[in-house]
Design an enzyme around this catalytic site. Structure first.
Site, PDB file in Angstrom:
ATOM      1  CD  GLU A   1      19.902  47.987  49.639  1.00  0.00           C
ATOM      2  OE1 GLU A   1      18.917  48.009  50.288  1.00  0.00           O
ATOM      3  OE2 GLU A   1      20.711  48.846  50.195  1.00  0.00           O
TER       4      GLU A   1
ATOM      5  CG  HIS B   1      17.970  45.743  54.502  1.00  0.00           C
ATOM      6  ND1 HIS B   1      18.217  46.289  55.838  1.00  0.00           N
ATOM      7  CD2 HIS B   1      18.785  46.863  53.607  1.00  0.00           C
ATOM      8  CE1 HIS B   1      19.146  47.300  55.724  1.00  0.00           C
ATOM      9  NE2 HIS B   1      19.429  47.671  54.567  1.00  0.00           N
TER      10      HIS B   1
ATOM     11  CD  GLU C   1      20.563  50.468  56.681  1.00  0.00           C
ATOM     12  OE1 GLU C   1      21.507  50.079  55.724  1.00  0.00           O
ATOM     13  OE2 GLU C   1      19.462  50.601  56.052  1.00  0.00           O
TER      14      GLU C   1
END
Length: 421
Positions: A279, A282, A358
């Site tokens: 995460e 990102h 991703e």
């Protein structure tokens, strides 16, 4: 003409439904390629026989419902127009004609109510499916509460958006799409900013991570990645689902890294740290801002195309569709129909971009944690908890998957390990 249009549209829908059924349940090959059998990407190495059967059944039905519901929505908008319901909704709101926003609110209320009732069978089927396969733990009353919140949140946003949109159409018949896009930029950024603190808490309770030892380790990862973070948030999801998730949401000072409590309950500390590193990637690679820029670009193209298509369709088939002018709110179902079709048509592109991001986040996470075992077991546990197909059909991947398949993700980790050797 109108009856024939509806009749043939229904026939086309049933034909598509039949083809999709054959593709998903009969023709699609979801088996694991021979080169991956026995590897950590092979579901037989981490799922038992019952889990394998349930994951195939659940995924097939869920995918079929998705592909049925999308053209079903298009058919609904077409019938609303051809049957004259849109005109009737407009007439029912004419008592407030001098007060545009009230006129729009009444029209939208009728359209939203009818739309909700027509789509409800699909929503309810999805809920029942999740309950049957033990994905959802949510009671019917809790589920309906979320449905009601959804309805009113969407209704409130639609009043604002539609009122501005049709005001622009009346002011500028040729350039309304450009002005609408220009206004959508600050509006989108505003919604992204307030969503974590105003909208998300309507559905669930958010609070700082209770496990302070784990939070400290996560914050150390954040510091290593040069991410200014004071808290990691967890959200109470165990009362609604058995699946797991973690995500980054919001922008600016309201940006948050969020962990579902199911993730905390089911994964080990090393697995959670891998997810957090993912995460953080990102944030580091600015995927949220790239996503916003891509969304705004697609919105610009989409509004331009919608303007052109609406003008052509109203000019040629305005009588059949019961639309006298693009600037009258009776044309809204046509606007929504075109937008829905364009969104579906563009989903292979947006999903491909998302899958690339991703993959980048996975690579970043494994580089940061250097823990292949935890990374692989994380994806295996996510597959089991969500009963996800490890190798879904091609069309499903193209139109539904914003993440790489588990087969791709796990096998990529194995290749990473080989490179390190």
């Amino acid at each position: 003409m109108a009856r024939k249009l509806v009749f043939y549209s229904v026939l086309v829908y049933l034909f598509i439904a039949g083809l999709l059924y054959m593709y998903i349940f009969k023709w699609a090959d979801t088996s694991i390629p021979a080169s991956y059998k026995g590897s950590s990407a092979d579901p037989r190495t981490f799922m038992n026989g019952r889990e394998l059967l349930l994951s195939e059944e659940y995924s097939e039905i869920r995918n079929y419902l998705f592909f049925l519901s999308t053209p079903y929505e298009w058919l609904f908008y077409l019938i609303i127009l051809v049957a004259g319901f849109s005109v009737r909704f407009e007439k029912s709101s004419s008592v407030f004609k001098k007060i545009g926003i009230l006129n729009n609110a009444i029209y939208l209320f009728w359209l939203s109510i009818v739309s909700y009732l027509v789509v409800f069978p699909f929503n309810y089927a999805g809920y029942c499916l999740s309950k049957k396969y033990n994905i959802s733990t949510q009671s019917f009353s809790s589920w309906m509460k979320d449905e009601v919140i959804d309805f009113w949140v969407n209704f409130g946003l639609m009043i604002i958006i539609v009122s501005v949109l049709y005001w622009l159409m009346k002011k500028s018949a040729k350039r309304w799409w450009l002005y609408a896009w220009m206004l959508s930029v600050p509006f989108t950024l505003f919604l992204m900013f307030v969503q974590p603190v105003l909208i998300d808490p309507l559905y669930n309770d958010f609070y700082p991570l209770k496990n302070k030892v784990l939070e400290e380790k996560i914050l150390e990862l954040a510091e290593e990645a040069k991410i200014p973070a004071d808290h990691v948030y967890e959200v109470n999801m165990a009362e609604k689902t058995n699946s797991m998730n973690a995500y980054v949401t919001g922008i600016g000072s309201n940006s948050r890294i969020v962990l579902w409590d199911t993730t905390l309950n089911k994964l080990s500390e090393d697995e959670i740290l891998f997810i957090m590193a993912h995460e953080m990637a990102h944030y580091v690679e600015k995927h949220i801002y790239i996503g916003i820029a891509g969304y705004l670009l697609l919105t610009l193209v989409g509004l331009w195309l919608t303007s052109k298509l609406m003008n052509v369709m109203i000019r040629k088939w305005g009588g059949v569709l019961n639309i006298s002018s693009i600037s009258r709110i009776q044309s809204l179902p046509l606007f929504l129909l075109i937008i829905s079709v364009l969104l579906f048509a563009s989903s292979p592109i947006t999903n491909a971009v998302s899958r690339h991001q991703e993959r980048r986040a996975d690579a970043y996470a494994i580089e940061m944690t250097k823990d292949k075992k935890a990374a692989v077991s994380t994806f295996q546990e996510l597959s089991k908890a969500g009963l996800s197909q490890v190798n879904p059909p091609l069309l499903v991947k193209i139109f539904r998957y914003s993440h790489p398949t588990m087969l791709e993700r796990i096998s990529t980790l194995e290749q990473y390990d080989e490179k390190q050797k």
